[in-house]
Motif scaffolding. Structure first.
Motif, mmCIF file in Angstrom:
data_model
loop_
_atom_site.group_PDB
_atom_site.id
_atom_site.type_symbol
_atom_site.label_atom_id
_atom_site.label_comp_id
_atom_site.label_asym_id
_atom_site.label_seq_id
_atom_site.Cartn_x
_atom_site.Cartn_y
_atom_site.Cartn_z
ATOM 1 N N ASN A 40 0.829 -1.209 0.000
ATOM 2 C CA ASN A 40 0.000 0.000 0.000
ATOM 3 C C ASN A 40 0.856 1.248 0.000
ATOM 4 O O ASN A 40 0.637 2.167 -0.791
ATOM 5 C CB ASN A 40 -0.928 0.003 1.220
ATOM 6 C CG ASN A 40 -2.314 -0.512 0.901
ATOM 7 O OD1 ASN A 40 -3.057 0.115 0.160
ATOM 8 N ND2 ASN A 40 -2.655 -1.671 1.428
ATOM 9 N N HIS B 118 -5.547 3.841 -7.958
ATOM 10 C CA HIS B 118 -5.792 2.760 -8.907
ATOM 11 C C HIS B 118 -4.561 1.865 -8.997
ATOM 12 O O HIS B 118 -3.433 2.338 -9.021
ATOM 13 C CB HIS B 118 -6.112 3.340 -10.289
ATOM 14 C CG HIS B 118 -6.311 2.288 -11.342
ATOM 15 N ND1 HIS B 118 -7.418 1.474 -11.373
ATOM 16 C CD2 HIS B 118 -5.533 1.924 -12.393
ATOM 17 C CE1 HIS B 118 -7.317 0.649 -12.413
ATOM 18 N NE2 HIS B 118 -6.179 0.907 -13.034
ATOM 19 N N LEU C 112 -2.382 -6.445 -9.169
ATOM 20 C CA LEU C 112 -3.298 -6.884 -8.122
ATOM 21 C C LEU C 112 -3.431 -8.406 -8.106
ATOM 22 O O LEU C 112 -3.445 -9.033 -7.040
ATOM 23 C CB LEU C 112 -4.666 -6.230 -8.335
ATOM 24 C CG LEU C 112 -5.665 -6.287 -7.181
ATOM 25 C CD1 LEU C 112 -5.066 -5.695 -5.914
ATOM 26 C CD2 LEU C 112 -6.940 -5.551 -7.566
ATOM 27 N N TYR D 279 -11.086 -5.076 -5.132
ATOM 28 C CA TYR D 279 -10.372 -4.005 -5.830
ATOM 29 C C TYR D 279 -10.106 -4.310 -7.306
ATOM 30 O O TYR D 279 -9.849 -3.387 -8.081
ATOM 31 C CB TYR D 279 -9.041 -3.714 -5.131
ATOM 32 C CG TYR D 279 -9.212 -3.211 -3.723
ATOM 33 C CD1 TYR D 279 -9.889 -2.030 -3.470
ATOM 34 C CD2 TYR D 279 -8.711 -3.922 -2.637
ATOM 35 C CE1 TYR D 279 -10.061 -1.567 -2.174
ATOM 36 C CE2 TYR D 279 -8.873 -3.471 -1.338
ATOM 37 C CZ TYR D 279 -9.554 -2.295 -1.110
ATOM 38 O OH TYR D 279 -9.730 -1.839 0.174
ATOM 39 N N ARG E 41 -20.183 -6.593 -5.246
ATOM 40 C CA ARG E 41 -19.227 -5.505 -5.460
ATOM 41 C C ARG E 41 -19.854 -4.245 -6.047
ATOM 42 O O ARG E 41 -19.679 -3.152 -5.485
ATOM 43 C CB ARG E 41 -18.079 -5.995 -6.344
ATOM 44 C CG ARG E 41 -16.969 -4.969 -6.564
ATOM 45 C CD ARG E 41 -15.817 -5.582 -7.333
ATOM 46 N NE ARG E 41 -14.765 -4.616 -7.566
ATOM 47 C CZ ARG E 41 -14.697 -3.829 -8.630
ATOM 48 N NH1 ARG E 41 -15.645 -3.903 -9.564
ATOM 49 N NH2 ARG E 41 -13.699 -2.967 -8.772
ATOM 50 N N TYR F 259 -9.388 -5.361 5.748
ATOM 51 C CA TYR F 259 -10.128 -4.552 4.768
ATOM 52 C C TYR F 259 -10.322 -3.125 5.281
ATOM 53 O O TYR F 259 -10.156 -2.155 4.527
ATOM 54 C CB TYR F 259 -11.478 -5.200 4.468
ATOM 55 C CG TYR F 259 -12.319 -4.391 3.502
ATOM 56 C CD1 TYR F 259 -11.874 -4.138 2.209
ATOM 57 C CD2 TYR F 259 -13.548 -3.872 3.891
ATOM 58 C CE1 TYR F 259 -12.632 -3.379 1.328
ATOM 59 C CE2 TYR F 259 -14.316 -3.121 3.016
ATOM 60 C CZ TYR F 259 -13.854 -2.878 1.741
ATOM 61 O OH TYR F 259 -14.610 -2.122 0.867
ATOM 62 N N CYS G 173 -7.023 -1.255 4.929
ATOM 63 C CA CYS G 173 -6.762 -0.881 3.531
ATOM 64 C C CYS G 173 -7.580 0.340 3.130
ATOM 65 O O CYS G 173 -7.067 1.271 2.489
ATOM 66 C CB CYS G 173 -7.078 -2.051 2.604
ATOM 67 S SG CYS G 173 -5.893 -3.394 2.660
ATOM 68 N N GLU G 174 -8.845 0.360 3.519
ATOM 69 C CA GLU G 174 -9.717 1.483 3.160
ATOM 70 C C GLU G 174 -9.276 2.768 3.852
ATOM 71 O O GLU G 174 -9.319 3.849 3.246
ATOM 72 C CB GLU G 174 -11.172 1.151 3.522
ATOM 73 C CG GLU G 174 -11.822 0.150 2.593
ATOM 74 C CD GLU G 174 -11.945 0.693 1.178
ATOM 75 O OE1 GLU G 174 -12.613 1.727 0.988
ATOM 76 O OE2 GLU G 174 -11.339 0.102 0.263
ATOM 77 N N ARG H 181 -6.134 4.115 2.089
ATOM 78 C CA ARG H 181 -6.484 4.717 0.800
ATOM 79 C C ARG H 181 -7.208 6.042 0.999
ATOM 80 O O ARG H 181 -6.941 7.026 0.296
ATOM 81 C CB ARG H 181 -7.363 3.747 0.001
ATOM 82 C CG ARG H 181 -6.629 2.520 -0.507
ATOM 83 C CD ARG H 181 -7.590 1.407 -0.869
ATOM 84 N NE ARG H 181 -8.496 1.795 -1.929
ATOM 85 C CZ ARG H 181 -8.263 1.657 -3.222
ATOM 86 N NH1 ARG H 181 -7.124 1.127 -3.618
ATOM 87 N NH2 ARG H 181 -9.150 2.031 -4.127
#
Length: 446
Positions: free
Chosen positions: A33, A46, A52, A89, A132, A189, A192-193, A196
């Motif tokens: 990350n 992105h 990924l 993602y 999703r 998760y 990660c969010e 970001r």
């Protein structure tokens, strides 16, 4: 969870093994990350589908290698976490390939668990692809809870189905695996969010600050240039109405010219801010430049009843543009004079310290608070109220930096302000510095 031959392992070792698996996943995800986000300078984060896929596949293989074997030959791991994150993602361009990879890495082990792995991979591929697009526009809390619920369902199915087929049942082991997988999914998760989101907010904040500077500059220039232009326009109209009145028109034209000069000065300040680095590089004798600036500012000091003192303890030089240095000195000295409405003393010191020329301009004026000091140098921030634009000190900061120098401002309300500037000495000059002189100068600062 897979089947195979294994030695018995207690619940403590099961928990420890799963937590080690989680730690490895976290370390890899955090490093990746920071790597990708540090290279990303746009507001939309992105990652390429191939990158990924490779990262998620690597984590799945790593998780399988760290799998925990329970009694009756079952293997437990957290490979579903990278599988889920890759699907979230990467979407349709990544998830089907991850499902195929999940099945492929299970093939060498064979056994009845291969069919179960294939069924679960296909089912949850369809589930993630279905959820999703529906969750993309939802709040972070909804997304985190939803994907955590998916992970919980996976933990139940990956245990319940094999238990039914192989007649294996250890409720405590089921509970440990389900709790660790579900909690790990939530934590990874969510982390990660958050990473970001913080990165995107930082980029937006930088853009906002740049826009704020532009808006301040635009407002300042509009305010400062419009006023003299309005005056010039009015005077020209008066001259046009009575062209025969030579005496009156002469006075009006002189005022108009002075207003145009004021507008030109404001524009020049903007140009100095936009191009702060000196265009001319030559040796500058500090003693001569300070004395010259002192002579320029002396009439204003006498008019205000302010005593002006200069004490230069060396004969060293620096490299730069003499005109720019003079502009720096005059701007700072003028600010010091304007801060002393009822008289006072403006002192200029210069000494050598560690191969650097130090210039200190000290006044006994009204001083500044900590909050005002923090804003010093911002466009359109001035202690002069409506009479100031803040461009003077903003230009000083930029010019000092352009001459490879540093500037520091010390101030206390009611006790005055000291502006301390430091510049590298001209290399060909010989060192001339006495520690005693430096100590005396320092002791005179407040």
């Amino acid at each position: 969870m897979e089947s195979g031959d294994a030695k018995p392992m207690n619940h403590y070792e099961l928990l420890t093994g799963l937590l080690i698996n989680l730690l490895v996943i976290l370390i890899v995800i955090l490093l990746l990350n920071f790597h990708f986000l540090s290279r990303n300078k746009v507001h939309k984060v992105h990652m390429k589908p191939l990158s990924l896929y490779l990262i998620s596949s690597f984590l799945m293989i790593l998780s399988l290698g760290l799998s925990v074997q329970l009694e009756d030959g079952f293997l437990y791991d957290l490979r579903f976490i990278p599988f889920l994150l890759g699907g979230i993602y990467g979407g349709t361009r990544v998830l089907p390939w991850l499902a195929a990879t999940m099945i492929a890495i299970r093939v060498p082990m064979l056994g009845e668990g291969l069919a179960i792995t294939a069924i679960i991979a296909i089912v949850f591929t369809m589930v993630i692809l279905y959820l999703r697009p529906k969750l993309m526009t939802k709040a972070l809390r909804v997304r985190v809870y939803s994907y955590t619920a998916v992970s919980f369902v996976y933990s139940i199915l990956s245990l319940w189905i094999p238990a039914m087929i192989f007649d294996f049942g250890k409720p405590s082991s089921f509970a440990i695996y389900s709790a660790v997988l579900t909690g790990s999914t939530f934590f990874v998760y969510y982390l990660c969010e958050i990473i970001r989101t913080i990165h995107i907010l930082q980029l937006k904040s930088i853009k906002y600050e740049k826009m704020q500077v532009v808006s301040h500059l635009a407002a300042s220039m509009s305010h400062e240039v419009r006023n003299p232009l309005t005056t010039v326009k009015g005077f020209l109209q008066l001259i046009n109405e009575d062209p025969s009145n030579i005496t009156n028109n002469k006075v009006l034209s002189e005022v108009a010219v002075s207003e145009i000069d004021r507008a030109t000065e404001v524009i020049n300040q903007y140009l100095n801010f936009a191009r702060p680095h000196p265009e001319l590089e030559e040796e500058i004798a500090i003693r001569d430049e300070i004395n010259r600036s002192k002579e320029i500012i002396m009439p204003l000091a006498v008019k205000k009843g302010i005593i002006l003192k200069a004490n230069i303890l060396h004969h060293h030089s620096i490299m730069g543009d003499p005109n720019k240095l003079q502009q720096i000195l005059i701007n700072v000295m003028k600010n010091g004079l304007e801060a002393m409405e009822s008289g006072g003393t403006l002192r200029i010191f210069s000494y050598l310290e560690e191969r650097k020329v130090i210039i200190v301009i000290n006044d006994t004026g009204i001083g500044m608070t900590k909050e005002q000091l923090m804003r010093l140098g911002e466009p359109y921030f001035s202690m002069k109220g409506k009479n100031g634009t803040g461009l003077g000190m903003m230009t000083v900061f930029q010019l000092v930096e352009g001459m490879k120098g540093t500037i520091k401002v010390l101030s206390k309300p009611g006790k005055g302000t000291s502006v301390i500037m430091s510049f590298p000495t001209y290399q060909k000059e010989q060192k001339e510095h006495t520690p005693k002189q430096t100590t005396e100068v320092r002791s005179s600062l407040h």
